[in-house]
Design a protein around this motif. Structure first.
Motif, PDB file in Angstrom:
ATOM      1  N   ARG A 168       0.863   4.303  -2.717  1.00 29.94           N
ATOM      2  CA  ARG A 168       0.787   5.722  -2.318  1.00 29.94           C
ATOM      3  C   ARG A 168       1.955   6.501  -2.893  1.00 29.94           C
ATOM      4  O   ARG A 168       1.786   7.599  -3.421  1.00 29.94           O
ATOM      5  CB  ARG A 168       0.784   5.854  -0.790  1.00 29.94           C
ATOM      6  CG  ARG A 168      -0.551   5.631  -0.160  1.00 29.94           C
ATOM      7  CD  ARG A 168      -0.613   6.072   1.309  1.00 29.94           C
ATOM      8  NE  ARG A 168       0.606   5.871   2.076  1.00 29.94           N
ATOM      9  CZ  ARG A 168       0.867   4.814   2.836  1.00 29.94           C
ATOM     10  NH1 ARG A 168       0.007   3.830   2.934  1.00 29.94           N
ATOM     11  NH2 ARG A 168       1.986   4.732   3.511  1.00 29.94           N
ATOM     12  N   TYR A 209      -8.346   3.815   2.091  1.00 35.07           N
ATOM     13  CA  TYR A 209      -7.669   4.093   0.828  1.00 35.07           C
ATOM     14  C   TYR A 209      -8.673   4.429  -0.256  1.00 35.07           C
ATOM     15  O   TYR A 209      -9.753   3.839  -0.333  1.00 35.07           O
ATOM     16  CB  TYR A 209      -6.833   2.875   0.396  1.00 35.07           C
ATOM     17  CG  TYR A 209      -5.652   2.678   1.297  1.00 35.07           C
ATOM     18  CD1 TYR A 209      -4.433   3.301   1.020  1.00 35.07           C
ATOM     19  CD2 TYR A 209      -5.750   1.913   2.449  1.00 35.07           C
ATOM     20  CE1 TYR A 209      -3.349   3.153   1.865  1.00 35.07           C
ATOM     21  CE2 TYR A 209      -4.667   1.767   3.302  1.00 35.07           C
ATOM     22  CZ  TYR A 209      -3.481   2.382   3.005  1.00 35.07           C
ATOM     23  OH  TYR A 209      -2.404   2.253   3.841  1.00 35.07           O
ATOM     24  N   LEU A 213       0.832  -1.209   0.000  1.00 31.43           N
ATOM     25  CA  LEU A 213       0.000   0.000   0.000  1.00 31.43           C
ATOM     26  C   LEU A 213       0.862   1.252   0.000  1.00 31.43           C
ATOM     27  O   LEU A 213       0.543   2.247  -0.667  1.00 31.43           O
ATOM     28  CB  LEU A 213      -0.952  -0.017   1.194  1.00 31.43           C
ATOM     29  CG  LEU A 213      -2.056  -1.070   1.116  1.00 31.43           C
ATOM     30  CD1 LEU A 213      -2.751  -1.229   2.464  1.00 31.43           C
ATOM     31  CD2 LEU A 213      -3.055  -0.728   0.016  1.00 31.43           C
ATOM     32  N   ALA A 231      -4.546   8.037   1.162  1.00 29.29           N
ATOM     33  CA  ALA A 231      -4.884   7.332   2.397  1.00 29.29           C
ATOM     34  C   ALA A 231      -5.286   8.335   3.464  1.00 29.29           C
ATOM     35  O   ALA A 231      -4.761   9.445   3.510  1.00 29.29           O
ATOM     36  CB  ALA A 231      -3.690   6.515   2.876  1.00 29.29           C
TER      37      ALA A 231
END
Length: 124
Positions: free
Chosen positions: A87, A103, A83, A94
């Protein structure tokens, strides 16, 4: 000094304007390639591609990490790493709410990636 370069951001992700014509119409400028390549690289991993799909298709436009983690046979820290990569590539935003992180996909960059790969059908 960190080995990771600072994440690059397309010209203006807040604007819905497409960054460039499709690959089949014109050569991609070096600057554009340098900006979009990290997003393509991030999506090159099967787990990240699945995560991106889950995030982008989430009902209401966002999904909790608590709903992402159980979908994989991976540890929480591994999912967090994936994740973080999404990003850093600018593909998702987020937001922490209490204990959990939610998210959301960033539609503008997804449209840019899609436009770059668009192939119009040939006229017969």
């Amino acid at each position: 000094m960190s080995k990771q370069a600072a994440p690059l951001t397309p010209v203006d992700l807040a604007v819905d304007a497409l960054c460039c014509p499709p690959l089949t119409e014109r050569r991609v400028p070096a600057e554009t390639a340098a900006v979009l390549a990290p997003a393509f690289k991030a999506l090159g991993d099967p787990v990240r591609l699945q995560l991106m799909s889950m995030i982008a298709s989430a009902e209401g436009g966002e999904i909790c990490v608590c709903d992402l983690t159980p979908a994989f046979d991976l540890t929480g820290p591994t999912i967090s790493h994936h994740l973080k990569t999404l990003r850093a590539a600018g593909l998702v935003d987020a937001e922490r709410r209490g204990t959990w992180v939610y998210y959301r996909a960033r539609p503008a960059i997804l449209r840019q990636l899609s436009a770059l790969l668009t192939i119009e059908p040939t006229q017969s």
